[in-house]
Design a protein around this motif. Structure first.
Motif, short mmCIF file in Angstrom:
data_model
loop_
_atom_site.label_atom_id
_atom_site.label_comp_id
_atom_site.label_asym_id
_atom_site.label_seq_id
_atom_site.Cartn_x
_atom_site.Cartn_y
_atom_site.Cartn_z
N ASP A 26 0.93 -0.93 0.06
CA ASP A 26 0.53 -0.10 -0.01
C ASP A 26 0.81 1.40 -0.03
OD1 ASP A 26 0.73 -0.13 2.39
OD2 ASP A 26 -1.18 -0.10 3.87
N ARG A 27 2.35 0.49 -0.07
CA ARG A 27 3.47 2.25 0.38
C ARG A 27 4.13 2.36 -0.89
NH1 ARG A 27 5.43 0.94 5.73
NH2 ARG A 27 3.62 2.81 7.20
N GLU A 28 3.95 3.33 -1.63
CA GLU A 28 4.74 3.43 -3.10
C GLU A 28 6.16 3.38 -3.06
OE1 GLU A 28 4.42 2.65 -6.78
OE2 GLU A 28 2.86 3.30 -5.86
N LEU A 213 6.92 9.05 1.25
CA LEU A 213 5.85 7.94 1.62
C LEU A 213 4.76 8.65 2.77
CD1 LEU A 213 8.45 5.28 1.67
CD2 LEU A 213 6.76 5.77 -0.11
N GLY A 214 5.54 9.96 3.37
CA GLY A 214 4.44 10.49 3.42
C GLY A 214 4.97 9.95 5.38
N ILE A 248 9.94 -0.02 12.91
CA ILE A 248 11.07 -0.51 11.38
C ILE A 248 10.38 -1.20 10.35
CG2 ILE A 248 12.68 -2.60 11.17
CD1 ILE A 248 12.63 -2.86 14.21
N MET A 249 10.00 -1.34 10.21
CA MET A 249 9.02 -1.66 8.92
C MET A 249 9.22 0.07 7.92
SD MET A 249 8.78 -4.24 9.38
CE MET A 249 8.66 -4.88 7.17
N GLU A 250 8.21 1.51 9.07
CA GLU A 250 8.37 1.84 7.79
C GLU A 250 9.95 2.78 7.31
OE1 GLU A 250 5.67 4.73 10.81
OE2 GLU A 250 7.26 5.07 10.90
N TYR A 251 10.92 2.27 8.13
CA TYR A 251 12.25 2.35 7.83
C TYR A 251 12.60 1.73 6.18
CZ TYR A 251 14.23 5.39 11.20
OH TYR A 251 15.01 6.78 12.50
N SER A 255 14.09 3.02 2.95
CA SER A 255 15.30 2.26 2.66
C SER A 255 14.58 1.53 1.22
CB SER A 255 15.55 1.25 3.27
OG SER A 255 16.43 2.12 4.44
N ALA A 256 13.77 1.14 0.64
CA ALA A 256 13.30 0.14 -0.27
C ALA A 256 13.07 1.72 -1.36
CB ALA A 256 12.07 -0.52 -0.06
N ARG A 257 12.45 2.85 -0.67
CA ARG A 257 11.99 3.77 -1.41
C ARG A 257 13.26 4.74 -2.40
NH1 ARG A 257 7.73 7.41 -3.13
NH2 ARG A 257 7.95 8.60 -4.78
#
Length: 457
Positions: A26-28, A213-214, A248-251, A255-257
């Motif tokens: 759900d995140r780009e 990613l906001g 951590i999942m936001e990090y 990182s993926a972005r």
């Protein structure tokens, strides 16, 4: 090789399929890969041959499974290295007239394991130039970095670090772009390999990636605190509370972005040079990464979960302009043949059942007294796991849930399917760490420290 297109082989180390926007996250997180998917083949059920870096890369580089090539575990007192008798993809392509270059963000992938063989240009994780055949590829700054690579390695260590991983990622991508631009007008085809590790802990994504990613932008202290907690979890010293795991999942996503922006740079360079359309582009993860999703001490080991084994994969064939999705299982081992074929028809190299192997424990300072081997056979619906003691388990892949009372006939059928595939392995080295054939090699202190920071030791 019947066809000899340029090849870009990009491994996004530890990139989880469920955190990739191409696969409906759900995140780009990966807009560049989403664009790639519009004119490439996206694989829904690609399986890595092993759930961690060293054996997975060895399999992709040799077209064989871990128990065949023998690179199954990594220990500082007896490191499993690829046997000289087994040729690598880069060696075969070099023999076929390819110019070859490798840029690795991971210490396991390089001269430590012998996976640098066949590359005329190779840059290690700490920016050491371990192979170079062209004086024009590397700048004076690059050469200084190579000369003082051990200093750079120390500067990147936790907890008192001076350099974040982005320093190494940026440098490796810049050098890859320089290599591609320099080879653009050559008559010889090129094979370019790049491993990027932004999806592998520790995580230090730039503030802009959070903003894109906001997500809440971290203060200067938070990344160090969060990564210290994460390393303690990875090493089995502490659990992750729900709030910490969520952050951590936001990090991870940030990182993926950021990593995706570097992939965009590579693709942009190929397009600018007029190379992209006719290049065979392969983008995959070597494995996923469990970040508190399952108990670390669960049995069978959490490494056998789909989150580690079922990885993202895109293949853009030369001249391909229309995207497609393939649901049949695909083994990353087959990428060896995909590259050698040059321009394989869409959907080739898929299989009914994908095989994976895991030798536990993976790495450490000393070789353990006992290493347990698990093997997995997976199709689109179920996943069967068995260890060498004959213990069997069956998972429903729709929820990756282990069945407490699996149907005996189905269990037998998957077991026979796995045994049939394993018999085709031929001569295998199932216990490479102890059979006396592996080459003794001490791991340098700087490399061992980096492996510790990555959670391997």
């Amino acid at each position: 090789m019947s066809n000899s297109p340029d090849v870009l082989f990009l491994v996004l180390d530890s990139l989880r399929k469920d955190r990739v926007s191409t696969y409906d996250h759900d995140r780009e997180t990966t807009p560049t890969l989403s664009t790639l998917a519009t004119y490439a083949t996206t694989y829904e059920n690609a399986f890595t041959p092993a759930p961690w870096t060293l054996p997975s890369h060895a399999s992709m580089f040799t077209g064989s499974f871990p128990s065949e090539h023998g690179v199954t575990n990594g220990f500082s007192d007896r490191m499993s290295r690829l046997e000289p008798s087994r040729s690598t993809l880069a060696e075969e392509l070099a023999a076929a007239g390819y110019r070859t270059a490798g840029f690795s963000n991971n210490p396991w992938v390089g001269q430590l394991s012998g996976l640098d063989r066949g590359f005329e240009e190779f840059v290690e994780w700490d920016l050491e130039i371990s192979s170079s055949a062209d004086d024009g590829i590397h700048t004076r700054r690059d050469e200084r970095h190579s000369r003082f690579h051990s200093v750079l390695g120390k500067a990147a260590r936790q907890p008192a670090f001076l350099l974040k991983r982005r320093f190494f990622t940026d440098s490796l991508v810049d050098r890859t772009k320089r290599w591609l631009a320099r080879r653009a007008d050559d008559d010889e085809p090129t094979f370019t390999f790049l491993n990027l590790m932004e999806a592998h802990s520790p995580y230090f994504p730039p503030k802009q990636a959070f903003a894109d990613l906001g997500l809440e932008v971290p203060n200067p202290i938070e990344p160090r605190v969060l990564n210290t907690k994460l390393l303690a979890y990875v090493m089995g010293k502490a659990d992750l509370d729900p709030e910490t795991r969520e952050r951590i999942m936001e990090y991870y996503d940030a990182s993926a972005r950021y990593q995706d922006s570097k992939v965009e740079e590579l693709f942009g360079l190929l397009q600018t040079e007029g190379l992209f359309d006719e290049t065979l582009v392969i983008v995959c993860a070597d494995h996923g990464k469990t970040l508190g999703d399952y108990p670390r001490d669960e049995h069978p080991p959490h490494y056998l979960r789909d989150i580690n084994l079922n990885v993202p994969l895109w293949i853009k064939r030369p001249g391909q302009r229309e995207g497609e999705r393939i649901g049949e299982p695909f083994e990353l081992v087959s990428l060896f043949d995909v590259v050698r074929d040059g321009d394989p028809p869409a959907g080739t190299h898929t299989c009914e059942t994908a095989i994976a192997e895991d030798f536990v424990p993976h790495a450490g300072r000393t070789t353990p007294d006992e290493i347990t081997r698990w093997r997995v056979a997976a199709d689109r619906e179920y996943k069967y796991a068995r260890n060498d003691a004959g213990e069997e388990h069956l998972y429903d892949r729709s929820a990756d849930a282990r069945q407490s009372s699996p149907d005996p006939d189905r269990l037998e059928s998957y077991g026979e399917s796995l045994s049939k595939r394993v018999r085709r392995f031929g001569s295998e080295r199932s216990d490479a760490a102890d059979d006396g054939s592996a080459t003794d090699r001490e791991i340098d202190a700087d490399v061992e420290a980096q492996l510790k920071d990555l959670g391997y030791m």
